[in-house]
Design an enzyme around this catalytic site. Structure first.
Site, PDB file in Angstrom:
ATOM      1  N   ASN A 130       0.840  -1.211   0.000  1.00 41.45           N
ATOM      2  CA  ASN A 130       0.000   0.000   0.000  1.00 41.45           C
ATOM      3  C   ASN A 130       0.869   1.252   0.000  1.00 41.45           C
ATOM      4  OD1 ASN A 130       0.117   1.218   2.971  1.00 41.45           O
ATOM      5  ND2 ASN A 130       0.240  -1.008   3.113  1.00 41.45           N
ATOM      6  N   CYS A 173      13.702  10.780  -4.539  1.00 43.66           N
ATOM      7  CA  CYS A 173      13.154   9.727  -3.694  1.00 43.66           C
ATOM      8  C   CYS A 173      11.812   9.251  -4.245  1.00 43.66           C
ATOM      9  CB  CYS A 173      13.013  10.224  -2.259  1.00 43.66           C
ATOM     10  SG  CYS A 173      11.619  11.347  -2.003  1.00 43.66           S
ATOM     11  N   CYS A 188      -3.285  -5.505  -6.048  1.00 44.11           N
ATOM     12  CA  CYS A 188      -3.365  -6.951  -6.299  1.00 44.11           C
ATOM     13  C   CYS A 188      -4.750  -7.470  -5.945  1.00 44.11           C
ATOM     14  CB  CYS A 188      -2.312  -7.701  -5.499  1.00 44.11           C
ATOM     15  SG  CYS A 188      -0.630  -7.350  -6.027  1.00 44.11           S
TER      16      CYS A 188
HETATM   17 ZN   LIG Z   1      11.858  13.354  -2.992  1.00 40.22          ZN
END
Ligand SMILES: [Zn+2]
Lengths: 267, 83
Positions: A130, A173, A188
């Site tokens: 999740n 990131c 899923c």
């Molecule tokens: Zn970032």
């Protein structure tokens, strides 16, 4: 960390690789790896890593084994239904791979407990199911910063990439790619998934982790996507969001440090 | 008379339209459209996808300011979080 005779024999096909060698195998033995989520991706990654001789492995998951998990979570069988995944996986892996120290944590990783769990690790695999957990893992890894390899899969598509702010600050990131207000339309449980799709992603994810632990390969900076109907891998270079609320505060000082080093080198 | 008008219209359109590749399919769009506009035009919820332009991820924060160029190769893919 010296290798025993048994370890030399057991890992001989790995040690044979110039990219691994005795030093690399020792590095794997020294490594502390955290796997968040012991579902399809996590249970396979855990088997690969323990089998390859990773010294310490911690598995975090608060889910129990369900019948509908069994077609793709091959570490588990009917007798495990209803048991906690992280503790069943731990028991089974410890029995199979006594060279590795395996820990199981029956918790859902959240911002409250993530620091204490991730602090310990050299590298983290995000195998969760999740977006909330994925953002918590990312945010905590970024704060240290600890390298993270994140993979996800649903239906016939999956993707993965590494977040390593020291090696590849320009790649950013997880939140640079998927901001925290992102919406998941396929999971899923709603879209379905096949075991080999999960296995494909987990295999590449683990390969990336082993490369990073060995300090070889070109893992960082790219997003890989796989489509299991077209049989196509696609690659894209990652780019950070300079205003990312998660990593900008960590990356900007890192980049400044790097600039200072360059300036010093010039004098 | 009508056919000449139609011809003018096509010429005008050529100037105002660009052609790009979107998930491997050719797509003609008005010149000056932003990536954000492109995503919305496809009736895709922007928060549910990531976008690659010419092999590079474009962070969602930049979709508004980035204008689509002729022959851009754009891939849009859904966020999946399953494990
Ligand atoms: Zn970032």
């Amino acid at each position: 960390m010296p290798l025993s005779d048994d370890e030399f024999m057991r890992y001989s096909r790995q040690i044979l690789l110039p990219e691994v060698g005795e030093l690399g195998q020792s590095a794997l033995k020294k490594a502390k790896v955290l796997i968040v989520g012991v579902g399809g991706l996590g249970q396979l990654a855990a088997q690969y890593l323990a089998a390859a001789g990773v010294g310490q492995l911690t598995l975090v998951d608060d889910d129990r084994v369900e019948r509908s998990n069994l077609p793709r979570q091959l570490l588990f069988d009917d007798k495990d239904i209803g048991e906690y995944k992280s503790s069943r996986a731990r028991d089974k892996l410890m029995q199979r791979y006594p060279n590795s120290e395996i820990n199981g944590i029956i918790k859902r990783l959240s911002l409250d407990n993530a620091s204490g769990i991730i602090e310990w690790a050299d590298i983290v695999l995000d195998c969760s199911d999740n977006l909330v957990t994925r953002h918590h893992v990312n945010q905590t890894c970024v704060s240290f910063p600890t390298p993270l390899v994140t993979a996800s899969v649903a239906h016939f598509s999956g993707f993965l990439f590494a977040v390593d702010l020291k090696q590849a600050p320009d790649a950013g990131c997880y939140a640079c790619l998927f901001p925290q207000d992102s919406i998941v339309t396929k999971s899923c449980s709603t879209a379905g998934v096949l075991g080999p799709m999960v296995g494909t992603l987990a295999s590449i994810q683990t390969l990336m982790v082993i490369n990073l632990l060995l300090g070889v390969g070109k893992v960082c900076g790219k997003l890989l996507r796989f489509n299991g109907l077209e049989f196509k891998w696609r690659e894209a270079s990652l780019s950070r969001n300079p205003k990312c609320p998660v990593c900008a505060g960590v990356i900007n000082p890192l980049l400044l440090d790097a600039q200072k080093e360059v300036c010093h080198a010039e004098y | 008379m009508q056919s000449i008008n139609r011809g003018d219209e096509v010429m005008e359109n050529d100037d105002l339209m660009i052609e790009l590749l979107m998930n491997d399919k050719a797509l003609v769009i008005p010149k000056g459209m932003s990536l954000a506009g492109l995503v919305t035009k496809q009736q895709i919820e922007p928060k549910s996808v990531a976008l690659v332009c010419n092999g590079e991820i474009v962070p969602r924060a930049h979709w508004q300011e980035r204008v689509c160029e002729d022959a851009d190769e754009i891939e849009i893919f859904s966020v999946v979080a399953g494990g």
